[in-house]
Design an enzyme around this catalytic site. Structure first.
Site, PDB file in Angstrom:
ATOM      1  N   THR A   1       0.822  -1.213   0.000  1.00 19.28           N
ATOM      2  CA  THR A   1       0.000   0.000   0.000  1.00 19.28           C
ATOM      3  C   THR A   1       0.855   1.263   0.000  1.00 19.28           C
ATOM      4  O   THR A   1       1.984   1.258   0.522  1.00 19.28           O
ATOM      5  CB  THR A   1      -0.907   0.004   1.258  1.00 19.28           C
ATOM      6  OG1 THR A   1      -1.496   1.296   1.411  1.00 19.28           O
ATOM      7  CG2 THR A   1      -0.146  -0.317   2.539  1.00 19.28           C
ATOM      8  N   ASP A   2       0.295   2.347  -0.506  1.00 19.75           N
ATOM      9  CA  ASP A   2       1.005   3.636  -0.457  1.00 19.75           C
ATOM     10  C   ASP A   2       1.146   4.139   0.984  1.00 19.75           C
ATOM     11  O   ASP A   2       1.942   5.037   1.263  1.00 19.75           O
ATOM     12  CB  ASP A   2       0.308   4.693  -1.335  1.00 19.75           C
ATOM     13  CG  ASP A   2      -1.131   5.028  -0.925  1.00 19.75           C
ATOM     14  OD1 ASP A   2      -1.651   4.417   0.039  1.00 19.75           O
ATOM     15  OD2 ASP A   2      -1.734   5.910  -1.577  1.00 19.75           O
ATOM     16  N   GLU A   3       0.362   3.548   1.911  1.00 17.72           N
ATOM     17  CA  GLU A   3       0.413   4.024   3.300  1.00 17.72           C
ATOM     18  C   GLU A   3       1.741   3.726   3.982  1.00 17.72           C
ATOM     19  O   GLU A   3       2.046   4.311   5.017  1.00 17.72           O
ATOM     20  CB  GLU A   3      -0.735   3.423   4.118  1.00 17.72           C
ATOM     21  CG  GLU A   3      -2.083   3.835   3.571  1.00 17.72           C
ATOM     22  CD  GLU A   3      -3.244   3.654   4.528  1.00 17.72           C
ATOM     23  OE1 GLU A   3      -3.033   3.461   5.729  1.00 17.72           O
ATOM     24  OE2 GLU A   3      -4.381   3.737   4.046  1.00 17.72           O
TER      25      GLU A   3
ATOM     26  N   TYR B   1      -1.670  -0.607  11.156  1.00 21.93           N
ATOM     27  CA  TYR B   1      -1.905  -1.252   9.853  1.00 21.93           C
ATOM     28  C   TYR B   1      -0.725  -1.008   8.916  1.00 21.93           C
ATOM     29  O   TYR B   1      -0.130  -1.955   8.386  1.00 21.93           O
ATOM     30  CB  TYR B   1      -3.209  -0.722   9.217  1.00 21.93           C
ATOM     31  CG  TYR B   1      -3.276  -0.996   7.725  1.00 21.93           C
ATOM     32  CD1 TYR B   1      -3.443  -2.295   7.252  1.00 21.93           C
ATOM     33  CD2 TYR B   1      -3.138   0.029   6.783  1.00 21.93           C
ATOM     34  CE1 TYR B   1      -3.481  -2.568   5.883  1.00 21.93           C
ATOM     35  CE2 TYR B   1      -3.174  -0.224   5.423  1.00 21.93           C
ATOM     36  CZ  TYR B   1      -3.349  -1.526   4.976  1.00 21.93           C
ATOM     37  OH  TYR B   1      -3.374  -1.786   3.624  1.00 21.93           O
TER      38      TYR B   1
ATOM     39  N   LYS C   1       2.076  -3.599   7.315  1.00 22.81           N
ATOM     40  CA  LYS C   1       2.297  -3.778   5.868  1.00 22.81           C
ATOM     41  C   LYS C   1       3.770  -3.505   5.528  1.00 22.81           C
ATOM     42  O   LYS C   1       4.364  -4.201   4.714  1.00 22.81           O
ATOM     43  CB  LYS C   1       1.391  -2.849   5.058  1.00 22.81           C
ATOM     44  CG  LYS C   1      -0.089  -3.166   5.125  1.00 22.81           C
ATOM     45  CD  LYS C   1      -0.459  -4.531   4.573  1.00 22.81           C
ATOM     46  CE  LYS C   1      -0.334  -4.622   3.071  1.00 22.81           C
ATOM     47  NZ  LYS C   1      -0.815  -5.938   2.567  1.00 22.81           N
TER      48      LYS C   1
HETATM   49  P1  NAD Z   1     -10.156  -6.965   2.420  1.00 17.79           P
HETATM   50  O1  NAD Z   1     -10.098  -6.698   3.875  1.00 17.79           O
HETATM   51  O2  NAD Z   1     -11.396  -6.677   1.643  1.00 17.79           O
HETATM   52  O3  NAD Z   1      -9.794  -8.509   2.142  1.00 17.79           O
HETATM   53  C1  NAD Z   1      -8.798  -9.195   2.823  1.00 17.79           C
HETATM   54  C2  NAD Z   1      -9.008 -10.691   2.576  1.00 17.79           C
HETATM   55  O4  NAD Z   1      -7.943 -11.404   3.223  1.00 17.79           O
HETATM   56  C3  NAD Z   1     -10.321 -11.242   3.125  1.00 17.79           C
HETATM   57  O5  NAD Z   1     -10.945 -12.070   2.166  1.00 17.79           O
HETATM   58  C4  NAD Z   1      -9.893 -12.031   4.349  1.00 17.79           C
HETATM   59  O6  NAD Z   1     -10.760 -13.133   4.642  1.00 17.79           O
HETATM   60  C5  NAD Z   1      -8.511 -12.493   3.926  1.00 17.79           C
HETATM   61  N1  NAD Z   1      -7.639 -12.793   5.082  1.00 17.79           N
HETATM   62  C6  NAD Z   1      -7.399 -12.018   6.160  1.00 17.79           C
HETATM   63  N2  NAD Z   1      -6.562 -12.631   7.005  1.00 17.79           N
HETATM   64  C7  NAD Z   1      -6.245 -13.824   6.437  1.00 17.79           C
HETATM   65  C8  NAD Z   1      -5.403 -14.898   6.815  1.00 17.79           C
HETATM   66  N3  NAD Z   1      -4.727 -14.875   7.971  1.00 17.79           N
HETATM   67  N4  NAD Z   1      -5.281 -15.955   5.986  1.00 17.79           N
HETATM   68  C9  NAD Z   1      -5.980 -15.994   4.814  1.00 17.79           C
HETATM   69  N5  NAD Z   1      -6.803 -15.006   4.413  1.00 17.79           N
HETATM   70  C10 NAD Z   1      -6.930 -13.938   5.219  1.00 17.79           C
HETATM   71  O7  NAD Z   1      -8.911  -6.183   1.813  1.00 17.79           O
HETATM   72  P2  NAD Z   1      -8.723  -5.421   0.419  1.00 17.79           P
HETATM   73  O8  NAD Z   1      -9.198  -4.041   0.573  1.00 17.79           O
HETATM   74  O9  NAD Z   1      -9.221  -6.270  -0.675  1.00 17.79           O
HETATM   75  O10 NAD Z   1      -7.136  -5.367   0.380  1.00 17.79           O
HETATM   76  C11 NAD Z   1      -6.399  -6.437  -0.205  1.00 17.79           C
HETATM   77  C12 NAD Z   1      -4.920  -6.133  -0.087  1.00 17.79           C
HETATM   78  O11 NAD Z   1      -4.643  -4.903  -0.725  1.00 17.79           O
HETATM   79  C13 NAD Z   1      -4.432  -5.986   1.348  1.00 17.79           C
HETATM   80  O12 NAD Z   1      -3.152  -6.578   1.427  1.00 17.79           O
HETATM   81  C14 NAD Z   1      -4.341  -4.485   1.556  1.00 17.79           C
HETATM   82  O13 NAD Z   1      -3.350  -4.173   2.503  1.00 17.79           O
HETATM   83  C15 NAD Z   1      -3.961  -4.018   0.169  1.00 17.79           C
HETATM   84  N6  NAD Z   1      -4.390  -2.660  -0.197  1.00 17.79           N
HETATM   85  C16 NAD Z   1      -5.717  -2.290  -0.106  1.00 17.79           C
HETATM   86  C17 NAD Z   1      -6.087  -1.018  -0.527  1.00 17.79           C
HETATM   87  C18 NAD Z   1      -7.522  -0.561  -0.466  1.00 17.79           C
HETATM   88  O14 NAD Z   1      -7.795   0.599  -0.757  1.00 17.79           O
HETATM   89  N7  NAD Z   1      -8.476  -1.404  -0.135  1.00 17.79           N
HETATM   90  C19 NAD Z   1      -5.127  -0.129  -1.019  1.00 17.79           C
HETATM   91  C20 NAD Z   1      -3.790  -0.534  -1.071  1.00 17.79           C
HETATM   92  C21 NAD Z   1      -3.441  -1.813  -0.679  1.00 17.79           C
HETATM   93  O1  TDX Z   2     -16.013   6.885   8.562  1.00 15.66           O
HETATM   94  C1  TDX Z   2     -15.018   7.342   8.005  1.00 15.66           C
HETATM   95  N1  TDX Z   2     -14.849   8.699   7.943  1.00 15.66           N
HETATM   96  C2  TDX Z   2     -13.767   9.285   7.376  1.00 15.66           C
HETATM   97  O2  TDX Z   2     -13.670  10.523   7.333  1.00 15.66           O
HETATM   98  C3  TDX Z   2     -13.998   6.511   7.419  1.00 15.66           C
HETATM   99  C4  TDX Z   2     -14.124   5.015   7.445  1.00 15.66           C
HETATM  100  C5  TDX Z   2     -12.904   7.124   6.853  1.00 15.66           C
HETATM  101  N2  TDX Z   2     -12.767   8.471   6.846  1.00 15.66           N
HETATM  102  C6  TDX Z   2     -11.568   9.071   6.228  1.00 15.66           C
HETATM  103  C7  TDX Z   2     -10.254   8.543   6.748  1.00 15.66           C
HETATM  104  C8  TDX Z   2      -9.342   8.621   5.541  1.00 15.66           C
HETATM  105  O3  TDX Z   2      -8.757   9.912   5.460  1.00 15.66           O
HETATM  106  O4  TDX Z   2     -11.594   8.724   4.839  1.00 15.66           O
HETATM  107  C9  TDX Z   2     -10.275   8.426   4.362  1.00 15.66           C
HETATM  108  C10 TDX Z   2     -10.267   7.017   3.807  1.00 15.66           C
HETATM  109  O5  TDX Z   2     -10.447   6.135   4.879  1.00 15.66           O
HETATM  110  P1  TDX Z   2     -10.529   4.547   4.649  1.00 15.66           P
HETATM  111  O6  TDX Z   2     -11.584   4.258   3.645  1.00 15.66           O
HETATM  112  O7  TDX Z   2     -10.607   3.902   5.972  1.00 15.66           O
HETATM  113  O8  TDX Z   2      -9.138   4.257   3.918  1.00 15.66           O
HETATM  114  P2  TDX Z   2      -7.611   4.561   4.344  1.00 15.66           P
HETATM  115  O9  TDX Z   2      -7.495   4.711   5.808  1.00 15.66           O
HETATM  116  O10 TDX Z   2      -7.115   5.691   3.504  1.00 15.66           O
HETATM  117  O11 TDX Z   2      -6.925   3.183   3.911  1.00 15.66           O
HETATM  118  C11 TDX Z   2      -7.306   2.530   2.662  1.00 15.66           C
HETATM  119  O12 TDX Z   2      -6.385   2.807   1.644  1.00 15.66           O
HETATM  120  C12 TDX Z   2      -5.109   2.240   1.737  1.00 15.66           C
HETATM  121  C13 TDX Z   2      -7.407   1.022   2.865  1.00 15.66           C
HETATM  122  O13 TDX Z   2      -8.320   0.755   3.934  1.00 15.66           O
HETATM  123  C14 TDX Z   2      -6.082   0.389   3.131  1.00 15.66           C
HETATM  124  O14 TDX Z   2      -6.214  -1.030   3.183  1.00 15.66           O
HETATM  125  C15 TDX Z   2      -5.149   0.751   2.018  1.00 15.66           C
HETATM  126  O15 TDX Z   2      -3.860   0.289   2.283  1.00 15.66           O
END
Ligand code: NAD
Ligand code: TDX
Length: 332
Positions: free
Chosen positions: A123-125, A147, A151
């Site tokens: 992730t970019d985080e 988190y 990562k």
């Molecule tokens: P998500 O939370 O929707 O899905 C995570 C999945 O992993 C789920 O299906 C869960 O059951 C599975 N999981 C969790 N723990 C596990 C374990 N111990 N063994 C096997 N499976 C397990 O997440 P997402 O938003 O789809 O993110 C997927 C990946 O992308 C993550 O690695 C996250 O860090 C990364 N990522 C997400 C975002 C975003 O905006 N959502 C952005 C950048 C990177």
């Molecule tokens: O209720 C809310 N109110 C609010 O203002 C929530 C849930 C979020 N926020 C804000 C916090 C953040 O600035 O919105 C922004 C986005 O929040 P999230 O959707 O929780 O995402 P973020 O914390 O940016 O992280 C996401 O992007 C990077 C994903 O959850 C991560 O898995 C990924 O790595």
């Protein structure tokens, strides 16, 4: 090619599995997922009948099962993680367990089985917040939340396995994804579904924090590009180039749904809230990838998907999510 996808029942993983099965008619995918609160087999209902797809319930921290499913695989793409920042603030332990230790278990098995590609979804985080400018893959890691620190810990191990054992690793670091099948704890699906239900939209702080949004299909194409064309040992940022404040996103969602801005409820800020994420994506673009979706159109499509698929999110919101919401926002 035989690909082991871990976390394929989650948001991005399920979109990725669907892409691979449709784009490559001779590829096979095994999906190893623990089905935590975020994992949902309904995300891949359409793939169940596909004979090139197999689901296996299991934990990436479980060495025995990981070794069993890794046998015969050409590539591993690790999406499995605890992924929600707010939950990591409430309880970091699972994040360390899965995102750090789970990554280690996968790397060990990948080494033992001699897989030809190990791709870690990061992730970019991990770079932390940046007021001005953009991060490149060379920048130092400065994670702010449990988190992003977990990562970053995963990424460090991946790089060490490349340097020490020559494992052909790749890392993608994407910006904030949005699109179909995103668990409604994240801001975009939470605010769309709350607005549809007539509930308030809890906006943290002053709403001026900035995220770079990428449509999930674009990220999945980016991951596929890196899987096939990336250079082992390298890291690739994948961003949408859509930097928006949370307030802008919130107002846009309300506008699309025809709801009033009075539904916005300013709430206490997130602890350690990163102000802005921004990444330079020239490295992945040099591999031939470009995001294909316009932000406003993709947001409209996403809202339409939640409007058309109430069955999917209403079930989630009335389950585990309801207790989480009460804990997090102090209301039902
Ligand atoms: P998500 O939370 O929707 O899905 C995570 C999945 O992993 C789920 O299906 C869960 O059951 C599975 N999981 C969790 N723990 C596990 C374990 N111990 N063994 C096997 N499976 C397990 O997440 P997402 O938003 O789809 O993110 C997927 C990946 O992308 C993550 O690695 C996250 O860090 C990364 N990522 C997400 C975002 C975003 O905006 N959502 C952005 C950048 C990177
Ligand atoms: O209720 C809310 N109110 C609010 O203002 C929530 C849930 C979020 N926020 C804000 C916090 C953040 O600035 O919105 C922004 C986005 O929040 P999230 O959707 O929780 O995402 P973020 O914390 O940016 O992280 C996401 O992007 C990077 C994903 O959850 C991560 O898995 C990924 O790595």
């Amino acid at each position: 090619m035989k690909i082991l996808v871990t976390g394929g029942a989650g948001f991005i993983g399920s979109n990725f599995v669907r892409l691979i099965l449709s784009k490559y008619p001779d590829y096979e995918v095994v999906n190893l997922d623990l089905l935590t609160y975020a994992g949902n087999l309904e995300n891949l209902r359409d793939a169940e009948q596909n004979e090139r797809y197999r689901f296996m319930r299991g934990d990436i921290r479980d060495e025995a099962i990981v070794n069993e499913v890794m046998a015969g695989m050409d590539a591993v793409v690790n999406f499995a993680a605890e992924s929600h920042v707010d939950r990591s603030i409430g309880g970091p332990a699972d994040f360390i367990q899965t995102d750090v230790f789970g990554t280690f278990v996968l790397l060990e098995a990948a080494r033992r089985h001699g897989v030809s590609r190990y791709l870690q979804i990061s992730t970019d985080e991990v770079y932390g917040s940046i007021e001005d400018g953009t991060f490149t893959e060379e920048d130092r890691l400065e994670p702010s939340s449990p988190y992003s620190a977990s990562k970053a810990g995963g990424d460090m191990q991946v790089m060490a396995y490349h340097t020490t054992y020559g494992l052909p690793t790749l890392i993608t670091r994407s910006s904030n994804n949005f699109g179909p099948y995103q668990y409604p704890e994240k801001i975009i699906p939470l605010f769309i579904t709350n607005a549809m239900e007539g509930k308030e939209l809890p906006l943290y702080g002053d709403g001026m924090n900035v995220r770079d949004w990428i449509y999930v299909a674009d990220n999945c194409e980016g991951v596929d590009t890196v899987l096939h064309r990336g250079e082992p040992g390298q890291i690739y940022n994948i961003g949408g180039g859509n930097e928006k404040t949370n307030l802008y996103i919130t107002k846009k969602i309300l506008e699309i749904l025809g709801k009033p801005e009075s539904m916005i409820r300013p709430v206490a800020d997130r602890l350690g809230h990163d102000f802005r994420y921004s990444i330079d994506c020239s490295k992945v673009k040099a591999l031939g990838w470009e995001p294909a979706h316009n932000f406003e159109e993709a947001l409209q499509e996403t809202v339409n998907w939640y409007l058309d698929n109430r069955w999917w999110w209403e079930k989630i919101k009335s389950g585990e999510f309801a207790q989480y919401y009460q804990r997090q926002y102090g209301e039902k």
